[in-house]
Design a protein around this motif. Sequence first.
Motif, PDB file in Angstrom:
ATOM      1  N   VAL A 115     -43.177  -7.050  19.315  1.00  0.00           N
ATOM      2  CA  VAL A 115     -42.420  -6.191  20.230  1.00  0.00           C
ATOM      3  C   VAL A 115     -41.340  -5.429  19.466  1.00  0.00           C
ATOM      4  O   VAL A 115     -41.115  -4.233  19.688  1.00  0.00           O
ATOM      5  N   PHE A 116     -40.662  -6.107  18.529  1.00  0.00           N
ATOM      6  CA  PHE A 116     -39.620  -5.454  17.740  1.00  0.00           C
ATOM      7  C   PHE A 116     -40.196  -4.330  16.878  1.00  0.00           C
ATOM      8  O   PHE A 116     -39.640  -3.224  16.838  1.00  0.00           O
ATOM      9  N   ILE A 118     -42.983  -2.647  17.297  1.00  0.00           N
ATOM     10  CA  ILE A 118     -43.458  -1.531  18.120  1.00  0.00           C
ATOM     11  C   ILE A 118     -42.288  -0.673  18.584  1.00  0.00           C
ATOM     12  O   ILE A 118     -42.332   0.575  18.521  1.00  0.00           O
ATOM     13  N   CYS A 119     -41.218  -1.314  19.060  1.00  0.00           N
ATOM     14  CA  CYS A 119     -40.032  -0.559  19.485  1.00  0.00           C
ATOM     15  C   CYS A 119     -39.419   0.211  18.316  1.00  0.00           C
ATOM     16  O   CYS A 119     -38.973   1.366  18.477  1.00  0.00           O
ATOM     17  N   PHE A 120     -39.418  -0.407  17.133  1.00  0.00           N
ATOM     18  CA  PHE A 120     -38.871   0.265  15.950  1.00  0.00           C
ATOM     19  C   PHE A 120     -39.695   1.502  15.599  1.00  0.00           C
ATOM     20  O   PHE A 120     -39.136   2.560  15.254  1.00  0.00           O
ATOM     21  N   PHE A 122     -41.535   3.322  17.657  1.00  0.00           N
ATOM     22  CA  PHE A 122     -41.333   4.365  18.664  1.00  0.00           C
ATOM     23  C   PHE A 122     -39.987   5.067  18.470  1.00  0.00           C
ATOM     24  O   PHE A 122     -39.875   6.281  18.661  1.00  0.00           O
ATOM     25  N   LEU A 123     -38.967   4.311  18.086  1.00  0.00           N
ATOM     26  CA  LEU A 123     -37.650   4.920  17.908  1.00  0.00           C
ATOM     27  C   LEU A 123     -37.568   5.787  16.658  1.00  0.00           C
ATOM     28  O   LEU A 123     -36.880   6.809  16.650  1.00  0.00           O
TER      29      LEU A 123
END
Length: 322
Positions: A115-116, A118-120, A122-123
Amino acid sequence: DFSEGVIRLFKELQVLMASISAALRSLVWIGLLLMMLVYCAAIFCTMMIGQSPDFSEDNEQVVLYEQVYEQQVQAQRFWGSILRSMFTLFQLFTLDDWNNVVRPVIETHQPAMLVFFICFLFLTTFGLLNLLMGAIVDQAMTVTKEAELEKATEMQRELNQVVLAAVRIFTMIDIDGNGVLSMQELGDFINSKQNLQMLQKEMTELKLRIDCRELMEVCQMIVEDWFDPDQEQDEGISLSEFCGAATRLHGVAKSRDMLAVLVVTTSMSTRLELCERGISKLNEHARQHDMKLDKILAAVEGLSATRCDMDTLERYSAVISD
């Protein structure tokens, strides 16, 4: 100096350089924001992965992973310090072989790190990097619009100067003041060298950056192609027509060629109309001559028939006499 000349030579390169220069401030702030995000994420990854005892070389899950996938888990190499983690995250958001870095982490002890990551991604990859490119594209569009607006303003200012100069020339040529220039007036103005000097003086006083010789060429072209030498009286050229010819001629050679084509086409169309009228008159005369010839042939045939009847009557008279 050489680099400046190259940049001026290629318009696209000039626009690109101007766009990057204009977007430099935005690029700096986006770069600082990206670095801060990478630094915070590197601290988190170093604590969760690099300093975790679960990723030691003798750990059972690590050894099993290396045996199954034949890939060594190098947690200390990628996540052992903040600098190492920052470089690994830089490799991650540039999508450079990132799966070989992420898979050993999420497939051994910490699957929640997916999850981390993937979020990284996208950001950074789909967020800040696209924002970076968007800032450059936006500045490029702004620079292009400003250049087009400046070019249009310059062309309009130059057009106004040409129109003003054409009006002044028209006033100088129109001696009788009837608002129409004749071929005689144009010819007298072109053949006088004093008029050219006077015109240059007028342009200097009016502060117009116009080449007087180009406007004189307009007058010469009008004399040669606008007026019809076969007509005894020409209609002349009005102020609007003269200003239109002057604005079309002023500028690059392509505009001059277009004006020459326009003038020659107008002259040829007028002459073609005269030729059509002459041909119509010739056809009418030929039709009248055909009618006269038909009448003459009919009369000749009548005379031939009468002569034949007279010969026959003389023969009958000779037989009766005998």
